[in-house]
Design a protein around this motif. Structure first.
Motif, PDB file in Angstrom:
ATOM      1  N   TYR A 154      17.017  -4.041  42.051  1.00 34.82           N
ATOM      2  CA  TYR A 154      15.980  -3.688  41.082  1.00 34.82           C
ATOM      3  C   TYR A 154      15.010  -4.861  40.955  1.00 34.82           C
ATOM      4  CZ  TYR A 154      19.404  -0.180  39.439  1.00 34.82           C
ATOM      5  OH  TYR A 154      20.298   0.862  39.346  1.00 34.82           O
TER       6      TYR A 154
ATOM      7  N   CYS B 180      13.443   0.467  42.572  1.00 31.47           N
ATOM      8  CA  CYS B 180      14.873   0.566  42.868  1.00 31.47           C
ATOM      9  C   CYS B 180      15.032   0.743  44.379  1.00 31.47           C
ATOM     10  CB  CYS B 180      15.509   1.754  42.152  1.00 31.47           C
ATOM     11  SG  CYS B 180      15.026   1.949  40.422  1.00 31.47           S
TER      12      CYS B 180
ATOM     13  N   SER C  91      12.866   4.068  45.156  1.00 34.26           N
ATOM     14  CA  SER C  91      12.533   4.978  44.053  1.00 34.26           C
ATOM     15  C   SER C  91      11.931   4.127  42.944  1.00 34.26           C
ATOM     16  CB  SER C  91      13.766   5.740  43.552  1.00 34.26           C
ATOM     17  OG  SER C  91      14.768   4.842  43.106  1.00 34.26           O
TER      18      SER C  91
ATOM     19  N   VAL D 140      10.871   3.702  38.595  1.00 28.17           N
ATOM     20  CA  VAL D 140      11.089   4.079  37.199  1.00 28.17           C
ATOM     21  C   VAL D 140       9.978   3.475  36.367  1.00 28.17           C
ATOM     22  CG1 VAL D 140      12.643   3.965  35.217  1.00 28.17           C
ATOM     23  CG2 VAL D 140      13.596   4.129  37.528  1.00 28.17           C
TER      24      VAL D 140
ATOM     25  N   ARG E 157      24.588  -1.144  33.906  1.00 27.87           N
ATOM     26  CA  ARG E 157      23.237  -0.586  33.865  1.00 27.87           C
ATOM     27  C   ARG E 157      22.210  -1.713  33.911  1.00 27.87           C
ATOM     28  NH1 ARG E 157      23.337   4.822  31.935  1.00 27.87           N
ATOM     29  NH2 ARG E 157      25.356   5.429  31.025  1.00 27.87           N
TER      30      ARG E 157
ATOM     31  N   LEU F 298      18.238   0.764  30.923  1.00 30.72           N
ATOM     32  CA  LEU F 298      17.890   1.967  31.678  1.00 30.72           C
ATOM     33  C   LEU F 298      19.057   2.948  31.622  1.00 30.72           C
ATOM     34  CD1 LEU F 298      15.902   3.441  33.519  1.00 30.72           C
ATOM     35  CD2 LEU F 298      16.880   2.186  35.468  1.00 30.72           C
TER      36      LEU F 298
ATOM     37  N   VAL G 126      17.915   7.018  35.473  1.00 32.75           N
ATOM     38  CA  VAL G 126      16.872   6.692  36.446  1.00 32.75           C
ATOM     39  C   VAL G 126      15.983   7.896  36.712  1.00 32.75           C
ATOM     40  CG1 VAL G 126      16.439   5.998  38.830  1.00 32.75           C
ATOM     41  CG2 VAL G 126      18.275   4.903  37.522  1.00 32.75           C
TER      42      VAL G 126
ATOM     43  N   HIS H   5      13.778   8.666  33.703  1.00 36.57           N
ATOM     44  CA  HIS H   5      13.036   7.494  33.213  1.00 36.57           C
ATOM     45  C   HIS H   5      13.352   7.228  31.744  1.00 36.57           C
ATOM     46  CE1 HIS H   5       9.884   7.546  36.637  1.00 36.57           C
ATOM     47  NE2 HIS H   5      10.849   8.397  36.939  1.00 36.57           N
TER      48      HIS H   5
ATOM     49  N   TRP I 241      15.016   5.161  28.671  1.00 35.08           N
ATOM     50  CA  TRP I 241      15.406   3.817  28.272  1.00 35.08           C
ATOM     51  C   TRP I 241      15.899   3.835  26.821  1.00 35.08           C
ATOM     52  CZ3 TRP I 241      14.651  -0.464  31.601  1.00 35.08           C
ATOM     53  CH2 TRP I 241      13.877  -0.202  32.743  1.00 35.08           C
TER      54      TRP I 241
END
Length: 386
Positions: free
Chosen positions: A225, A241, A250, A252, A272, A296, A299, A302, A304
């Protein structure tokens, strides 16, 4: 062997590739004995004979040693930046924080005089950038093992245009492979290299979104990350990610755009990804009022969660110097470390539940007074050879 222990090997079908006359103990027993030794002793044992070298280099042994290392008391790794080299120290993370205490940092080894930038640590291996040397322009990535003193310079990255790059070291726990992701500062080129292969080489990986890394990264459960932005001179807006197994990207979205990447640390919050930041823009000082943690949760969606920890009044009386956020131990303690080595250097533990602050003095690095100090949590010893 007169005056010592003669160790030989019992011959079985699975062990016929080793010297049959050099051990009297089964190799399983020898492996277990060696796995209980300190990493520096392992490095010396590797040079004793071909048989011991073969045992120590085997995948079964290195995995056993790493498993035992992870089960032991976690350690702090300190990297002192000198004018021309890096010095590594380690010390156990204190177990009992009821009272202020001291721990002793043990010197490991001085690293390359060519170092350029420290990138970070994963599963006992350390990654940094180094100048190639005299009459050679450009930066190369170096992987080193502070426990054994071994280092490996990776091949120079060949990019389409001349750019600089950041390198992030990740570990895939399923394939049991270390991989290095190189992120070029043009925001368009990304390369991956797998350690442990016969011929080390970079390969280009595709990414559908051009982005620029902030340099803050972490590896959790086989995923790298890092914080990034889509426009070079804007504020950070997303988390990238990178799955080490599939080598796919990917993205986020952050809860909101922010420009406090200098005072933000990525942390492992119970498996996490966590963003831990202070109320100040750069270093943490006595005027800091609170810490903020984003975790997070999902994922794909999205999602949080946000936590705010307000510091007690006693904070101002404890903090004297500028501090870095090293991360969190578990889910309750925030760890802060000095930016520069001082004679009276302390690691500060702030318990977010009890709102208590403890100081742990670090002894053993007095010779590096005034040097830049980088601290890494949960360091484990790894005897895998590069």
């Amino acid at each position: 062997m007169k005056g010592g222990l003669s160790i030989s090997r019992r011959v079985t079908r699975s062990t016929t590739t080793l010297d049959r006359n050099s051990l009297t103990l089964p190799v399983e027993v020898v492996t277990e004995i060696l796995s209980r030794l300190p990493s520096k002793s392992i490095a010396r044992c590797h040079c004793v004979c071909k048989l011991w070298s073969s045992v120590i280099r085997s995948q079964d042994f290195t995995e056993l040693f790493l498993t035992k290392s992870c089960a032991r008391r976690p350690q702090l790794l300190f990297a002192c930046e000198g004018r021309s080299e890096i010095h590594f120290f380690s010390s156990p993370q204190p177990e009992n924080l009821e009272d202020n205490s001291y721990v002793v940092a043990t010197n490991h080894i001085a690293r390359s005089p060519r170092y350029y930038k420290l990138f970070g640590c994963t599963n006992g291996f350390f990654c940094y950038g180094a100048n190639q040397g005299k009459n050679k322009a450009g930066i190369v990535t170096v992987i080193c093992n502070p426990s054994t003193g071994q280092s490996l310079t990776l091949p120079r990255l060949k990019t389409r245009i001349r750019v600089e790059a950041e390198s992030y070291l990740g570990y895939d726990p399923i394939a049991k492979q270390f991989k290095v992701l190189s992120v070029c500062d043009d925001g368009k080129e990304f390369h991956v290299l797998t350690l442990g292969t016969k011929k080390l080489s970079w390969r280009l990986v595709e990414c559908c979104i051009r982005h620029y890394s902030s340099g803050k990264w972490i590896c959790i459960s086989g995923v790298l990350y890092y914080i990034a932005k889509e426009i070079r001179y804007s504020v950070e807006s997303m988390v990238v990610c990178f799955d080490l197994r599939t080598e796919k990207f990917s993205f986020v979205n952050l809860l909101r755009r922010f420009n406090r990447s200098h005072s933000t640390t990525l942390t492992n919050y119970n498996g996490r990804l966590g963003f831990l930041m202070s109320s100040e823009d750069y270093y943490v000082t006595r005027s800091c009022k609170r810490f903020e943690l984003w975790v997070l949760r999902d994922v794909a969606k999205h999602e949080w969660s946000r936590h705010v920890y307000v510091l007690p009044p006693v904070w101002k009386g404890v903090v004297e110097d500028r501090l870095d956020i090293a991360g969190m131990v578990g889910v309750d303690e925030i760890v802060l470390t000095p930016c520069f080595q001082r004679v009276s250097s302390c690691v500060i533990y702030y318990n977010v539940k009890s709102k208590t602050i403890r100081e742990v003095g670090i002894q053993g690095m007095e010779a590096f007074q005034g040097k830049r100090l980088n601290t890494y949590l949960n360091y484990v010893e790894n005897v895998k050879f590069l």
